[in-house]
Design a protein around this motif. Sequence first.
Motif, PDB file in Angstrom:
ATOM      1  N   LEU A   1     -17.585 -10.119   3.484  1.00 35.50           N
ATOM      2  CA  LEU A   1     -17.497  -9.912   2.033  1.00 35.50           C
ATOM      3  C   LEU A   1     -17.487 -11.241   1.278  1.00 35.50           C
ATOM      4  O   LEU A   1     -16.727 -12.151   1.629  1.00 35.50           O
ATOM      5  CB  LEU A   1     -16.222  -9.124   1.687  1.00 35.50           C
ATOM      6  N   SER A   2     -18.317 -11.325   0.242  1.00 36.52           N
ATOM      7  CA  SER A   2     -18.330 -12.527  -0.604  1.00 36.52           C
ATOM      8  C   SER A   2     -17.126 -12.465  -1.552  1.00 36.52           C
ATOM      9  O   SER A   2     -16.582 -11.375  -1.800  1.00 36.52           O
ATOM     10  CB  SER A   2     -19.618 -12.557  -1.425  1.00 36.52           C
ATOM     11  N   PRO A   3     -16.712 -13.614  -2.119  1.00 38.22           N
ATOM     12  CA  PRO A   3     -15.604 -13.594  -3.088  1.00 38.22           C
ATOM     13  C   PRO A   3     -15.886 -12.625  -4.243  1.00 38.22           C
ATOM     14  O   PRO A   3     -15.000 -11.918  -4.698  1.00 38.22           O
ATOM     15  CB  PRO A   3     -15.543 -15.040  -3.583  1.00 38.22           C
ATOM     16  N   LYS A   4     -17.161 -12.584  -4.670  1.00 37.55           N
ATOM     17  CA  LYS A   4     -17.540 -11.675  -5.768  1.00 37.55           C
ATOM     18  C   LYS A   4     -17.298 -10.215  -5.361  1.00 37.55           C
ATOM     19  O   LYS A   4     -16.791  -9.405  -6.144  1.00 37.55           O
ATOM     20  CB  LYS A   4     -19.034 -11.904  -6.042  1.00 37.55           C
ATOM     21  N   ALA A   5     -17.665  -9.895  -4.097  1.00 38.52           N
ATOM     22  CA  ALA A   5     -17.492  -8.512  -3.627  1.00 38.52           C
ATOM     23  C   ALA A   5     -16.007  -8.171  -3.515  1.00 38.52           C
ATOM     24  O   ALA A   5     -15.590  -7.060  -3.865  1.00 38.52           O
ATOM     25  CB  ALA A   5     -18.180  -8.332  -2.284  1.00 38.52           C
ATOM     26  N   ILE A   6     -15.220  -9.112  -3.057  1.00 40.58           N
ATOM     27  CA  ILE A   6     -13.774  -8.863  -2.908  1.00 40.58           C
ATOM     28  C   ILE A   6     -13.180  -8.514  -4.277  1.00 40.58           C
ATOM     29  O   ILE A   6     -12.425  -7.549  -4.430  1.00 40.58           O
ATOM     30  CB  ILE A   6     -13.076 -10.092  -2.281  1.00 40.58           C
ATOM     31  N   GLU A   7     -13.583  -9.291  -5.274  1.00 39.58           N
ATOM     32  CA  GLU A   7     -13.076  -9.042  -6.630  1.00 39.58           C
ATOM     33  C   GLU A   7     -13.539  -7.662  -7.127  1.00 39.58           C
ATOM     34  O   GLU A   7     -12.762  -6.894  -7.715  1.00 39.58           O
ATOM     35  CB  GLU A   7     -13.612 -10.145  -7.542  1.00 39.58           C
ATOM     36  N   CYS A   8     -14.794  -7.359  -6.826  1.00 43.54           N
ATOM     37  CA  CYS A   8     -15.369  -6.101  -7.301  1.00 43.54           C
ATOM     38  C   CYS A   8     -14.687  -4.902  -6.633  1.00 43.54           C
ATOM     39  O   CYS A   8     -14.348  -3.909  -7.300  1.00 43.54           O
ATOM     40  CB  CYS A   8     -16.863  -6.132  -6.985  1.00 43.54           C
ATOM     41  N   ILE A   9     -14.475  -4.969  -5.320  1.00 49.14           N
ATOM     42  CA  ILE A   9     -13.831  -3.852  -4.603  1.00 49.14           C
ATOM     43  C   ILE A   9     -12.437  -3.612  -5.185  1.00 49.14           C
ATOM     44  O   ILE A   9     -12.025  -2.478  -5.421  1.00 49.14           O
ATOM     45  CB  ILE A   9     -13.774  -4.156  -3.077  1.00 49.14           C
ATOM     46  N   GLN A  10     -11.734  -4.702  -5.458  1.00 47.76           N
ATOM     47  CA  GLN A  10     -10.386  -4.563  -6.035  1.00 47.76           C
ATOM     48  C   GLN A  10     -10.454  -3.903  -7.416  1.00 47.76           C
ATOM     49  O   GLN A  10      -9.657  -3.011  -7.734  1.00 47.76           O
ATOM     50  CB  GLN A  10      -9.725  -5.959  -6.127  1.00 47.76           C
ATOM     51  N   LYS A  11     -11.456  -4.327  -8.207  1.00 51.00           N
ATOM     52  CA  LYS A  11     -11.581  -3.761  -9.562  1.00 51.00           C
ATOM     53  C   LYS A  11     -11.932  -2.270  -9.504  1.00 51.00           C
ATOM     54  O   LYS A  11     -11.410  -1.466 -10.270  1.00 51.00           O
ATOM     55  CB  LYS A  11     -12.671  -4.517 -10.350  1.00 51.00           C
ATOM     56  N   VAL A  12     -12.819  -1.909  -8.565  1.00 52.35           N
ATOM     57  CA  VAL A  12     -13.197  -0.491  -8.425  1.00 52.35           C
ATOM     58  C   VAL A  12     -11.971   0.314  -8.001  1.00 52.35           C
ATOM     59  O   VAL A  12     -11.697   1.404  -8.525  1.00 52.35           O
ATOM     60  CB  VAL A  12     -14.353  -0.322  -7.403  1.00 52.35           C
ATOM     61  N   HIS A  13     -11.197  -0.251  -7.085  1.00 46.66           N
ATOM     62  CA  HIS A  13      -9.981   0.430  -6.622  1.00 46.66           C
ATOM     63  C   HIS A  13      -9.025   0.666  -7.794  1.00 46.66           C
ATOM     64  O   HIS A  13      -8.539   1.787  -8.006  1.00 46.66           O
ATOM     65  CB  HIS A  13      -9.308  -0.413  -5.527  1.00 46.66           C
ATOM     66  N   ASP A  14      -8.785  -0.371  -8.567  1.00 49.15           N
ATOM     67  CA  ASP A  14      -7.850  -0.239  -9.690  1.00 49.15           C
ATOM     68  C   ASP A  14      -8.368   0.786 -10.702  1.00 49.15           C
ATOM     69  O   ASP A  14      -7.602   1.570 -11.253  1.00 49.15           O
ATOM     70  CB  ASP A  14      -7.642  -1.602 -10.383  1.00 49.15           C
ATOM     71  N   TRP A  15      -9.687   0.756 -10.911  1.00 48.71           N
ATOM     72  CA  TRP A  15     -10.299   1.681 -11.873  1.00 48.71           C
ATOM     73  C   TRP A  15     -10.098   3.143 -11.429  1.00 48.71           C
ATOM     74  O   TRP A  15      -9.655   3.997 -12.184  1.00 48.71           O
ATOM     75  CB  TRP A  15     -11.791   1.348 -12.008  1.00 48.71           C
ATOM     76  N   VAL A  16     -10.435   3.407 -10.171  1.00 49.16           N
ATOM     77  CA  VAL A  16     -10.360   4.795  -9.680  1.00 49.16           C
ATOM     78  C   VAL A  16      -8.905   5.272  -9.650  1.00 49.16           C
ATOM     79  O   VAL A  16      -8.601   6.395 -10.077  1.00 49.16           O
ATOM     80  CB  VAL A  16     -11.022   4.909  -8.279  1.00 49.16           C
ATOM     81  N   GLU A  17      -8.009   4.418  -9.182  1.00 53.70           N
ATOM     82  CA  GLU A  17      -6.603   4.824  -9.055  1.00 53.70           C
ATOM     83  C   GLU A  17      -5.942   5.021 -10.426  1.00 53.70           C
ATOM     84  O   GLU A  17      -5.167   5.954 -10.599  1.00 53.70           O
ATOM     85  CB  GLU A  17      -5.811   3.755  -8.272  1.00 53.70           C
ATOM     86  N   ASN A  18      -6.267   4.123 -11.370  1.00 51.60           N
ATOM     87  CA  ASN A  18      -5.533   4.153 -12.651  1.00 51.60           C
ATOM     88  C   ASN A  18      -6.217   4.942 -13.753  1.00 51.60           C
ATOM     89  O   ASN A  18      -5.561   5.480 -14.634  1.00 51.60           O
ATOM     90  CB  ASN A  18      -5.281   2.721 -13.152  1.00 51.60           C
ATOM     91  N   GLU A  19      -7.569   4.992 -13.727  1.00 55.84           N
ATOM     92  CA  GLU A  19      -8.282   5.620 -14.839  1.00 55.84           C
ATOM     93  C   GLU A  19      -8.908   6.967 -14.470  1.00 55.84           C
ATOM     94  O   GLU A  19      -9.058   7.816 -15.340  1.00 55.84           O
ATOM     95  CB  GLU A  19      -9.405   4.693 -15.352  1.00 55.84           C
TER      96      GLU A  19
END
Length: 444
Positions: free
Chosen positions: A17-35
Amino acid sequence: MEGPAFQCLPPWVKAKLSPKAIECIQKVHDWVENECIPAEEVMKEQLKKDRWQTPPLMGELRRKAKARGLFNLFLPHHFKESPGLTNLEYSCCAEIMGRCYWAAQTMNCHAPETGNIELLAKYCNEEQKKKWLQPLLDGTASSGYSMTEPEVASSDPTQIACRMERDGRDYVLNGRKIFGSSLSNKDLTFYILMACSDPENPNKWARHSMVIVPVNTPGITHVRNLDIMGYDMAPEGHAECVYTNVRLPAENIILEEGRAFEIAQGRLGPGRIHHCMRLIGQCERAYELALIRSIDPRKRPRGKLIGEFDSNIERIAQMRLEIDSSRLVVLNAADTMDISGNKAGKYVIAQSKILVPSMAARVIDECMQLYGGLGLTQETLLPEMWTYARFVRLADGPDAAHRYQVGRAELQAAPVFREQHQRYQDKRNELAKKHRLQSGRALL
Ligand SMILES: Cc1cc2nc3c(=O)[nH]c(=O)nc-3n(C[C@H](O)[C@H](O)[C@H](O)COP(=O)(O)OP(=O)(O)OC[C@H]3O[C@@H](n4cnc5c(N)ncnc54)[C@H](O)[C@@H]3O)c2cc1C
């Protein structure tokens, strides 16, 4: 990469995983869990008010997701329109999106849009891209994919019969289609449609073409909507439509006449992987419900918690094994596509498509069972999850057709094994002679 967004990923995937992908996976996770997950009930209620209009909440979430840079994450990095994730990296996001059935749509990463966007990005000219691709990428248009027909075996698309004939500067369509998105959906803008443009061509792979059909074109009749296992699948839905002398400008053709199969192949590989990863996300969610039910203190048949019975402990272990091993297969397919291209990934994509939907239906069914009677009602999302798994076994081609292809490819290796076994036998005979044993018996 210690948090829950990454906990299901094997180390070899994390290492890629690239640093960009790591950030993106985390953002998708937060989005799905919280929104998304907390909004599931509101979305259902809004849909009840108007079945065929995208709920206002979906529009609101789409705007918000776009503003957070969470739009169109699926488009592979070799497209200039891509946000830059590899197939493997995006697959990690797709699993998380799958935890909520409609979360992918908030990020413009839903079917059939993803396949259609990839198709248009790959095969359209610049003019067409501006007209048809850009609105899909912006999220201001919505598309369907229309191939299947009620009067032929559509798992063999060389049989697709809807006629497409050139007439001056136009093409004219006549035929009947089923599935694809429903015309009842007020937000649907166009179909990408497969039709037969040259039925007499001796090469059956060159008889078909793909065209863009705006849904408001005169001559399209909406016959009826189709339910899937009793669900209307609104607001997208599925329908039967008749095309009677439907006239399209010739510039609506994609690539050129006779190239539909080349285009269809380019469309399907990544889409199948996305469905499979989202189904794995659905399985994880169902599995969590089964675990919760297994320790519910109110439910103690014969005085024991449901999770205290040996048979259920084994069931839970079996589900874990099936989900985890399926994930490995799909991630391997995504990685193969990244390294060797979609064509080379054909076999591993087929593996995923064969394995995952049946695994998911089996696992979700087991979760419904552990949940008891309510597991089969609207009280949980389990029946909808099961329906999703069940339909992916057919949509984008039935698993039997993929098994047939994989099996046939495997059989091509048979002569090699035959020769190899002959070499074993020759060597055996040689050794038998040397050690003065009786030779000539074939040990297969
Ligand atoms: C929920 C859902 C969504 C869909 N979405 C779309 C869409 O967006 N656009 C679209 O165009 N279509 C869509 N479809 C249609 C779907 O792609 C077709 O139903 C599928 O390709 C099978 O075609 P068919 O129904 O004509 O079945 P057939 O081709 O008649 O096949 C029926 C059965 O025959 C058997 N079979 C077929 N081939 C083989 C083989 N090689 N070896 C052994 N057995 C075989 C299998 O059991 C198969 O299920 C959707 C379907 C569903 C259920």
